[in-house]
Design a protein around this motif. Structure first.
Motif, PDB file in Angstrom:
ATOM      1  N   ILE A  92      56.260  56.661  87.214  1.00  0.00           N
ATOM      2  CA  ILE A  92      55.027  56.264  87.913  1.00  0.00           C
ATOM      3  C   ILE A  92      53.815  56.512  87.019  1.00  0.00           C
ATOM      4  CG2 ILE A  92      54.612  58.478  89.062  1.00  0.00           C
ATOM      5  CD1 ILE A  92      53.874  56.692  91.578  1.00  0.00           C
ATOM      6  N   ALA A  93      52.878  55.591  87.074  1.00  0.00           N
ATOM      7  CA  ALA A  93      51.690  55.669  86.221  1.00  0.00           C
ATOM      8  C   ALA A  93      50.621  56.564  86.864  1.00  0.00           C
ATOM      9  CB  ALA A  93      51.140  54.265  85.985  1.00  0.00           C
ATOM     10  N   GLU A  94      49.718  57.025  86.029  1.00  0.00           N
ATOM     11  CA  GLU A  94      48.617  57.902  86.443  1.00  0.00           C
ATOM     12  C   GLU A  94      47.797  57.254  87.570  1.00  0.00           C
ATOM     13  OE1 GLU A  94      48.185  60.849  84.748  1.00  0.00           O
ATOM     14  OE2 GLU A  94      46.572  61.405  86.134  1.00  0.00           O
ATOM     15  N   GLY A  95      47.549  58.022  88.608  1.00  0.00           N
ATOM     16  CA  GLY A  95      46.660  57.542  89.666  1.00  0.00           C
ATOM     17  C   GLY A  95      47.351  56.811  90.792  1.00  0.00           C
ATOM     18  N   PHE A  96      48.634  56.490  90.630  1.00  0.00           N
ATOM     19  CA  PHE A  96      49.400  55.841  91.705  1.00  0.00           C
ATOM     20  C   PHE A  96      50.131  56.908  92.521  1.00  0.00           C
ATOM     21  CE2 PHE A  96      48.872  52.469  88.640  1.00  0.00           C
ATOM     22  CZ  PHE A  96      48.886  51.281  89.349  1.00  0.00           C
ATOM     23  N   ARG A  97      50.427  56.579  93.770  1.00  0.00           N
ATOM     24  CA  ARG A  97      51.307  57.436  94.558  1.00  0.00           C
ATOM     25  C   ARG A  97      52.270  56.556  95.351  1.00  0.00           C
ATOM     26  NH1 ARG A  97      49.685  58.412 100.087  1.00  0.00           N
ATOM     27  NH2 ARG A  97      47.820  57.233 100.594  1.00  0.00           N
ATOM     28  N   ILE A  98      53.424  57.115  95.688  1.00  0.00           N
ATOM     29  CA  ILE A  98      54.439  56.380  96.451  1.00  0.00           C
ATOM     30  C   ILE A  98      54.376  56.841  97.894  1.00  0.00           C
ATOM     31  CG2 ILE A  98      56.932  56.025  96.758  1.00  0.00           C
ATOM     32  CD1 ILE A  98      57.260  56.207  93.746  1.00  0.00           C
ATOM     33  N   SER A  99      54.288  55.896  98.811  1.00  0.00           N
ATOM     34  CA  SER A  99      54.260  56.247 100.232  1.00  0.00           C
ATOM     35  C   SER A  99      54.826  55.094 101.065  1.00  0.00           C
ATOM     36  CB  SER A  99      52.838  56.604 100.660  1.00  0.00           C
ATOM     37  OG  SER A  99      52.842  57.153 101.968  1.00  0.00           O
ATOM     38  N   GLY A 100      54.757  55.242 102.370  1.00  0.00           N
ATOM     39  CA  GLY A 100      55.442  54.293 103.257  1.00  0.00           C
ATOM     40  C   GLY A 100      54.617  53.072 103.629  1.00  0.00           C
ATOM     41  N   LEU A 101      55.300  52.125 104.273  1.00  0.00           N
ATOM     42  CA  LEU A 101      54.662  50.890 104.735  1.00  0.00           C
ATOM     43  C   LEU A 101      53.579  51.147 105.770  1.00  0.00           C
ATOM     44  CD1 LEU A 101      57.705  48.491 105.102  1.00  0.00           C
ATOM     45  CD2 LEU A 101      55.627  48.036 103.793  1.00  0.00           C
ATOM     46  N   GLY A 102      53.655  52.297 106.425  1.00  0.00           N
ATOM     47  CA  GLY A 102      52.626  52.652 107.393  1.00  0.00           C
ATOM     48  C   GLY A 102      51.243  52.667 106.757  1.00  0.00           C
ATOM     49  N   GLN A 103      51.221  52.945 105.451  1.00  0.00           N
ATOM     50  CA  GLN A 103      49.945  52.973 104.722  1.00  0.00           C
ATOM     51  C   GLN A 103      49.310  51.589 104.654  1.00  0.00           C
ATOM     52  OE1 GLN A 103      48.746  55.975 102.621  1.00  0.00           O
ATOM     53  NE2 GLN A 103      49.864  56.851 104.349  1.00  0.00           N
TER      54      GLN A 103
END
Lengths: 135, 130
Positions: B103-114
């Motif tokens: 994963i690149a700087e500044g990104f985050r992984i989260s759910g479709l709820g977002q």
């Protein structure tokens, strides 16, 4: 939480050729938890997503078409099918799954989720929405 | 105006990701608010730091990271789409027993709820893709 918005999920593509149809359905299922006023539209090749008797054995892909029949349980009860899109593809409502929901305000009567609308009527349905998810 | 941006296509393959970036940048320059940028479908590939474009081409991933750092953007990659396509952060690596992250700087992984929350909270959801 802000006021309930009218969410429209627009499905324009055939299933399996690309992943859009399946990943669209995933958004609809997750989004159901947010208790918005949800509708789905199937236009163009999107009408193929709801066809009966899908068999993906030869494709080695998951047949996700049974999932559509669960939409009623997720309180997704307004499913608009564009009449011209069906006709252009030689399909009728008989070729599609029979999707229903149970109306708790009407002694759990089973009601049709699918509404067949003309292209002109679909424009009016769209004009009434707040948010479009386009797949 | 408050926007949520949805990016549905991969970098380089499709201009959607360029258009999304340029729209986001222009909106910020005009004083609008970007509530969230949500990467879905092949759009999750906008968030791998292992990308190595030719030197005379734009670096799409780095460009997002820099814009994100400058404006404190919430760059969210869909977890379900990311798992299918191999975009991995520390949490995902641990949960799914992977031997690396990308994963690149500044990104985050989260759910479709977002994504759905973004659509509810913003004045406009702007979708980039076919």
């Amino acid at each position: 939480m802000s006021k309930v918005k009218k969410f429209m999920y627009v499905n324009r593509r055939a299933p399996y050729g690309t992943i859009y149809a399946w990943e669209s359905l995933e958004v609809v299922l997750i989004g159901a938890a947010f208790e918005q006023d949800v509708s789905m539209a199937f236009i163009g090749d999107g009408v193929y997503q709801l066809t009966k008797g899908q068999d993906t054995t030869g494709l080695e892909m998951k047949n996700f078409s049974p999932t559509y029949s669960a939409l009623g349980d997720y309180e997704v009860t307004k499913i608009y099918i564009e009449k011209e899109s069906l006709e252009e593809r030689g399909l009728t409502l008989e070729d599609l799954q029979h999707l229903t929901w149970e109306d708790e305000d009407d002694d759990w009567a089973e009601k049709d989720s699918i509404q067949l609308v003309s292209r002109a009527e679909m424009v009016k349905v769209f004009a009434d929405q707040d948010v479009f998810f386009n797949f | 105006m408050k926007f949520t941006i949805q990016v549905n296509e991969g970098p380089y393959q499709h201009q959607a990701t360029d258009s999304a970036y340029l729209f986001t940048k222009a909106a910020l320059e005009k004083g609008h608010e970007i509530f969230r940028v949500f990467f879905y479908h092949d759009g999750v590939n906008n968030g791998t730091r292992l990308t190595t474009p030719p030197q005379d081409d734009r670096n799409i991933v780095k460009r997002w990271s820099e814009l994100g750092a400058e404006h404190d953007l919430d760059l969210v990659i869909c977890v379900a789409a990311a798992q299918r396509r191999g975009i991995v952060d520390d949490g995902e690596a641990e949960r799914n027993g992977k031997d690396a992250t990308n994963i690149a700087e500044g990104f985050r992984i989260s759910g479709l709820g977002q994504l759905v929350e973004g659509a509810i909270q913003s004045d406009r959801l702007v979708v980039f893709g076919d």
